[in-house]
Design a protein around this motif. Structure first.
Motif, mmCIF file in Angstrom:
data_model
loop_
_atom_site.group_PDB
_atom_site.id
_atom_site.type_symbol
_atom_site.label_atom_id
_atom_site.label_comp_id
_atom_site.label_asym_id
_atom_site.label_seq_id
_atom_site.Cartn_x
_atom_site.Cartn_y
_atom_site.Cartn_z
ATOM 1 N N TYR A 1 9.984 8.359 -12.620
ATOM 2 C CA TYR A 1 9.171 7.587 -11.664
ATOM 3 C C TYR A 1 7.850 7.151 -12.316
ATOM 4 C CZ TYR A 1 6.768 6.368 -7.328
ATOM 5 O OH TYR A 1 6.076 5.690 -6.348
ATOM 6 N N ILE A 2 7.177 8.114 -12.948
ATOM 7 C CA ILE A 2 5.875 7.806 -13.568
ATOM 8 C C ILE A 2 6.057 6.868 -14.765
ATOM 9 C CG2 ILE A 2 3.904 8.835 -14.807
ATOM 10 C CD1 ILE A 2 4.238 11.279 -12.894
ATOM 11 N N LEU A 3 7.109 7.130 -15.563
ATOM 12 C CA LEU A 3 7.363 6.282 -16.735
ATOM 13 C C LEU A 3 7.662 4.843 -16.333
ATOM 14 C CD1 LEU A 3 9.425 8.383 -19.302
ATOM 15 C CD2 LEU A 3 7.120 7.482 -19.561
ATOM 16 N N SER A 4 8.431 4.662 -15.254
ATOM 17 C CA SER A 4 8.769 3.286 -14.863
ATOM 18 C C SER A 4 7.523 2.514 -14.414
ATOM 19 C CB SER A 4 9.868 3.245 -13.804
ATOM 20 O OG SER A 4 9.685 4.221 -12.859
ATOM 21 N N TRP A 5 6.550 3.188 -13.842
ATOM 22 C CA TRP A 5 5.283 2.510 -13.519
ATOM 23 C C TRP A 5 4.548 2.097 -14.786
ATOM 24 C CZ3 TRP A 5 3.498 0.293 -9.327
ATOM 25 C CH2 TRP A 5 3.950 0.712 -8.056
ATOM 26 N N ARG A 6 4.684 2.925 -15.820
ATOM 27 C CA ARG A 6 3.975 2.649 -17.074
ATOM 28 C C ARG A 6 4.674 1.583 -17.913
ATOM 29 N NH1 ARG A 6 -0.017 5.816 -19.328
ATOM 30 N NH2 ARG A 6 -0.787 7.412 -17.915
ATOM 31 N N ILE A 7 6.028 1.683 -17.957
ATOM 32 C CA ILE A 7 6.785 0.812 -18.865
ATOM 33 C C ILE A 7 6.991 -0.590 -18.289
ATOM 34 C CG2 ILE A 7 9.020 0.502 -20.023
ATOM 35 C CD1 ILE A 7 9.118 3.637 -20.168
ATOM 36 N N LEU A 8 7.463 -0.650 -17.041
ATOM 37 C CA LEU A 8 7.809 -1.952 -16.471
ATOM 38 C C LEU A 8 6.567 -2.767 -16.121
ATOM 39 C CD1 LEU A 8 10.680 -0.716 -14.140
ATOM 40 C CD2 LEU A 8 10.950 -1.879 -16.310
ATOM 41 N N GLU A 9 6.592 -4.023 -16.479
ATOM 42 C CA GLU A 9 5.420 -4.864 -16.220
ATOM 43 C C GLU A 9 5.637 -5.822 -15.053
ATOM 44 O OE1 GLU A 9 4.295 -6.566 -19.944
ATOM 45 O OE2 GLU A 9 3.514 -4.647 -20.673
ATOM 46 N N ASN A 10 6.942 -6.208 -14.885
ATOM 47 C CA ASN A 10 7.250 -7.125 -13.795
ATOM 48 C C ASN A 10 7.103 -6.405 -12.453
ATOM 49 O OD1 ASN A 10 9.184 -8.334 -11.759
ATOM 50 N ND2 ASN A 10 9.191 -9.897 -13.366
ATOM 51 N N TYR B 1 0.821 -1.217 0.000
ATOM 52 C CA TYR B 1 0.000 0.000 0.000
ATOM 53 C C TYR B 1 0.851 1.262 0.000
ATOM 54 C CZ TYR B 1 -4.277 -2.629 0.412
ATOM 55 O OH TYR B 1 -5.317 -3.470 0.141
ATOM 56 N N PHE B 2 2.066 1.168 0.569
ATOM 57 C CA PHE B 2 2.975 2.313 0.560
ATOM 58 C C PHE B 2 3.292 2.721 -0.884
ATOM 59 C CE2 PHE B 2 5.070 1.472 4.980
ATOM 60 C CZ PHE B 2 3.966 2.025 5.591
ATOM 61 N N LEU B 3 3.574 1.713 -1.714
ATOM 62 C CA LEU B 3 3.918 1.994 -3.106
ATOM 63 C C LEU B 3 2.716 2.516 -3.879
ATOM 64 C CD1 LEU B 3 6.396 -0.677 -4.476
ATOM 65 C CD2 LEU B 3 6.783 1.735 -4.052
ATOM 66 N N LEU B 4 1.553 1.946 -3.547
ATOM 67 C CA LEU B 4 0.318 2.373 -4.210
ATOM 68 C C LEU B 4 0.008 3.834 -3.889
ATOM 69 C CD1 LEU B 4 -1.536 0.699 -6.008
ATOM 70 C CD2 LEU B 4 -3.083 0.454 -4.079
ATOM 71 N N ILE B 5 0.225 4.203 -2.628
ATOM 72 C CA ILE B 5 0.006 5.598 -2.211
ATOM 73 C C ILE B 5 1.025 6.495 -2.922
ATOM 74 C CG2 ILE B 5 0.066 7.209 -0.247
ATOM 75 C CD1 ILE B 5 -0.922 4.834 1.518
ATOM 76 N N ALA B 6 2.289 6.043 -2.947
ATOM 77 C CA ALA B 6 3.348 6.833 -3.609
ATOM 78 C C ALA B 6 3.025 7.026 -5.089
ATOM 79 C CB ALA B 6 4.688 6.133 -3.433
ATOM 80 N N LYS B 7 2.585 5.951 -5.730
ATOM 81 C CA LYS B 7 2.230 6.013 -7.159
ATOM 82 C C LYS B 7 1.099 7.024 -7.389
ATOM 83 C CE LYS B 7 0.582 3.117 -10.936
ATOM 84 N NZ LYS B 7 -0.130 1.882 -11.288
#
Lengths: 231, 77
Positions: A135-144, A81-87
């Motif tokens: 940061y935003i791009l890595s959430w979009r690009i990376l799938e693993n 949830y920490f990562l989800l909040i950060a995202k």
């Protein structure tokens, strides 16, 4: 059908209240900034740009600090949830950063006679913008899932190093940008200008909370949609 | 008086463009995030109401799926 209506009403009630509060505070802030606050003896009316430039810079830096702390928290406590909040915090942080850069550039033209200078404060804010984009791009690009957790945490922790540079750049280097007018020990700004500045800051914080809630809800529903696909 | 307010001692162009840019950014960000939220909600509604009553009842009893089937609530934050 009944529970759905009830729960979704509850879910959006907070967003609705924050939205209304934001509209009220922002309207008061804009009237204060553009009409009621006095002009500066040196910068004249161009000082009014401060009421959007400074709160957006503060909010942007504050949001990135939160993202970095949450990412560190995720590494230590392994809480997803920490990562989800950060995202969910990142989009508003990036937009505030862009507002700070653009309004700073507009303010620079009448004040310094240039739109842009590779000044320490401005450059470090641009670097923060790059960190936000990465940061935003890595959430979009990376799938693993594992690699996205690692990469986003790494970006935010590396970006954390840039935050004290932003803060102290005006003291460490000889910059075009003026030193901090508001410190923990006090302010060199008159209360007639300080009040609208704080009202606008409150409005910007409310807006970032609103965007965060909407984005966080979106992310939760995305997870639920994936879960429903598995059923 | 209105002209003076718009002109802002010759700094009107800079001041107004800063405020308008901020407002445009706010509206754009709000619209994009709102559209994403509505899109995901629509997807969820479609998927949820596509479940047969039996399947829905069965999975509701299983712990793992309880959270999935619970509708989004910000109190979870």
């Amino acid at each position: 059908m009944q529970p759905f209506i009830k729960l979704s009403k509850m879910s959006f009630k907070a967003q609705k209240y924050i939205f209304i509060l934001f509209i009220i505070v922002f309207s008061i802030g804009v009237i204060e900034a553009l009409v009621l606050s006095p002009e500066d003896y040196k910068q004249s009316d161009s000082v009014r740009i401060m009421y959007v430039h400074v709160p957006s810079a503060w909010t942007s830096v504050g949001i990135f600090s939160l993202i970095a702390i949450l990412s560190l928290g995720n590494l230590v406590f392994k809480n997803k949830y920490f990562l989800l909040i950060a995202k969910s915090l990142a989009p508003s942080g990036l937009v505030f950063n862009i507002i700070a850069l653009v309004t700073g550039s507009i303010w620079g033209r009448p004040t310094w006679g240039t739109w842009w200078a590779w000044d320490a404060r401005i450059t470090s804010m641009l670097i923060l913008c790059i960190f936000y984009i990465l940061y935003i791009l890595s959430w979009r690009i990376l799938e693993n899932k594992t690699s996205v957790n690692k990469v986003t945490s790494l970006i935010s922790i590396l970006g954390l190093i840039n935050l004290p540079i932003i803060k102290f750049s005006v003291e460490w280097w000889n910059t075009l940008h003026q030193p901090a007018s508001i410190t923990l020990s006090g302010s060199s700004i008159h209360s007639s200008m300080l009040v609208p500045l704080f009202i606008m800051t409150a409005a910007f914080v409310l807006f970032s909370i609103l965007i965060f809630l909407m984005k966080y809800n979106t992310e939760l529903i995305k997870i639920k949609n994936k879960g429903l696909d598995r059923i | 008086m209105i002209y003076e307010f718009i002109n802002m001692n010759g700094y009107g162009l800079y001041v107004w463009s800063s405020f308008i840019f901020t407002l445009v950014c706010f509206i754009s960000l709000y619209t994009v995030i709102k559209l994403q939220l509505v899109k995901e909600q629509k997807k969820f509604k479609t998927k949820y109401f596509d479940l047969t009553k039996d399947v829905s009842e069965t999975v509701r009893k299983q712990e793992t799926y309880k959270e999935i089937l619970a509708f989004t609530n910000i109190s979870k934050i």
